[in-house]
Design an enzyme around this catalytic site. Structure first.
Site, PDB file in Angstrom:
ATOM      1  N   GLU A  71      -4.113  43.834 -14.768  1.00 41.68           N
ATOM      2  CA  GLU A  71      -2.983  44.432 -14.948  1.00 41.68           C
ATOM      3  C   GLU A  71      -1.548  43.536 -16.714  1.00 41.68           C
ATOM      4  O   GLU A  71      -0.617  44.185 -16.456  1.00 41.68           O
ATOM      5  CB  GLU A  71      -1.671  44.252 -13.937  1.00 41.68           C
ATOM      6  CG  GLU A  71      -2.312  44.344 -12.699  1.00 41.68           C
ATOM      7  CD  GLU A  71      -3.321  43.073 -12.047  1.00 41.68           C
ATOM      8  OE1 GLU A  71      -2.633  43.290 -10.544  1.00 41.68           O
ATOM      9  OE2 GLU A  71      -4.167  43.825 -12.690  1.00 41.68           O
ATOM     10  N   CYS A  92     -14.222  44.689  -4.175  1.00 39.97           N
ATOM     11  CA  CYS A  92     -14.832  45.655  -2.779  1.00 39.97           C
ATOM     12  C   CYS A  92     -13.578  45.291  -2.097  1.00 39.97           C
ATOM     13  O   CYS A  92     -14.425  46.585  -0.825  1.00 39.97           O
ATOM     14  CB  CYS A  92     -16.317  45.426  -3.347  1.00 39.97           C
ATOM     15  SG  CYS A  92     -16.463  43.635  -2.435  1.00 39.97           S
TER      16      CYS A  92
END
Length: 411
Positions: A71, A92
């Site tokens: 980001e 995950c």
């Protein structure tokens, strides 16, 4: 000059795709790209994990590595990289069956959703995308958003659920994969709208599926217990099995033993001994302590030198005993069943004496790296501890599987 001053990779011509490696970790995708022999160049890697970044820089010193969040990269930052391929393995934890399963509500999916937002707005849409994640991602909202984004951007794609055993590697590590190619580019095989559980035989016009073991009769202990109680991988509570089958020894039922025997008789899979170090520098540090033996002997997944199976190694290997990966029996002249016969009737000292006959130890980081397909030239910096190595390998991927997918993606 401006890009060079900022320390960014300069655009330069090359023989193949310019690759951006997201969530680069210890470089599993990079190694897979090399193994695929596709003429490509990793022009940048991005990861926030400082320990993983040390390993990555140690093995790929010339690759530009951004030690920051995804980001933290702007649209202009991405456009300046001018990449043709994205290789990525997003976090995950939001999708594991032993986790909270918050999916897109988990803060750890923020970076992945940011990628999906950025992708349609890039000045040049990358031609290739490969994504890896855990089994469970295929039923997530995040996966649905990924598919929606790919379709809106004009990609052809194919999804897979694959484990290294399909390539003859004695390790169960069932993972979700997706490969996508920008239209009008077509794959070398016919895509289908369901998840493939094997590699397509693309050399034939009427492709057929190379099917992986899909029934409990052919799964390893780790994959079998995963189906039973939503464990991510490894040896877990067998209570549901026990309701149906009588225990033979340890926590093994006749069904468990039959599956393991079938796996160990599968000559298409290599033996564990083919992946071991010839000589350990400090073997004592890998021996399983008497305390761990006494407490967890019945739940340890024990494999021998000539076995053709092992369960998934996780980041907790070496720290937690149960459900984190197989352990190695180095005493080849001792039958496992004889050690556990009438085990519960023995005294503590007798139990320990029996268990000691097996000479059990943990797999070394190098041996797990071998099972994951890392080449001999891969290594950890000296300052990286064994515990850190286990954690990093547990979060990594199987290079042989990804390399084959890259070949299918680019061919």
């Amino acid at each position: 000059m401006e890009a060079a001053a900022r320390g960014e990779p300069r655009p330069r011509p090359g023989p193949g795709p310019r690759v951006l490696e997201l969530y680069s970790g210890i470089g599993g995708m990079h190694w897979a790209l090399r193994e695929s022999c596709i003429p490509a160049e990793v022009i940048a890697a991005i990861d926030i994990n400082t320990v993983a970044n040390e390993v990555y820089k140690h093995n790929f010193p010339s690759t530009h590595l951004y030690p920051k969040t995804i980001e933290g990269m702007t649209l202009d930052d991405f456009n300046r990289l001018d990449f043709d391929m994205i290789l990525m393995s997003p976090p995950c934890q939001p999708f594991t069956r032993i986790g909270s399963q918050k999916d897109v509500l988990d803060p750890r999916t923020k970076s992945f959703l940011y990628i999906l937002d950025i992708l349609p707005r890039l000045s040049k849409t990358p031609k290739y995308i490969l994504l890896e994640n855990v089994k469970g991602f295929e039923t997530s909202v995040a996966r649905d958003k990924l598919i929606q984004t790919l379709e809106s951007c004009g990609y052809n794609y194919q999804e897979f659920l694959l484990t290294p055993t399909c390539l003859g590697i004695p390790n169960s590590r069932l993972r979700y994969f997706l490969i996508a190619k920008l239209q009008p580019g077509a794959f070398c095989f016919q895509t289908v709208n369901w998840i493939l559980e094997g590699f397509p035989h693309h050399e034939r016009d009427d492709w057929k599926q190379s099917k992986l073991p899909s029934s409990d009769q052919t799964l390893s202990t780790g994959d079998h217990t995963e189906k039973l109680n939503n464990s991510e991988c490894g040896h877990a509570d067998n209570s549901k099995c026990q309701e149906m089958e009588t225990l033979i020894y340890k926590l093994e039922t006749s069904g468990h033993l039959e599956r393991k025997l079938k796996q160990n008789n599968n000559l298409s899979i290599q033996m564990i001994q083919d992946f071991l170090e010839e000589k350990l520098q400090n073997p004592s540090q890998y021996l399983i302590s008497p305390k761990v033996l006494m407490r967890y002997a019945l739940v340890l997944d024990i494999v021998g030198l000539t076995c053709r199976r092992s369960v998934c190694f996780t980041k907790g290997y070496g720290h937690y005993a149960e459900g984190t990966g197989s352990v190695l029996q180095t005493a080849s002249d001792v039958e496992l069943s004889t050690v556990f016969q009438e085990f519960e009737t023995l005294s503590e000292n007798e139990k320990l004496a029996q268990l000691s006959k097996l000479k059990l130890r943990y797999f070394t980081p190098r041996e797990i790296a071998n099972l994951h397909g890392f080449p001999a030239e891969f290594n950890f910096p000296e300052k990286i501890s064994v515990k850190q190595s286990y954690r990093l390998l547990g979060n990594s991927l199987n290079i042989h599987v990804v390399a084959k997918l890259i070949e299918l993606l680019v061919q």
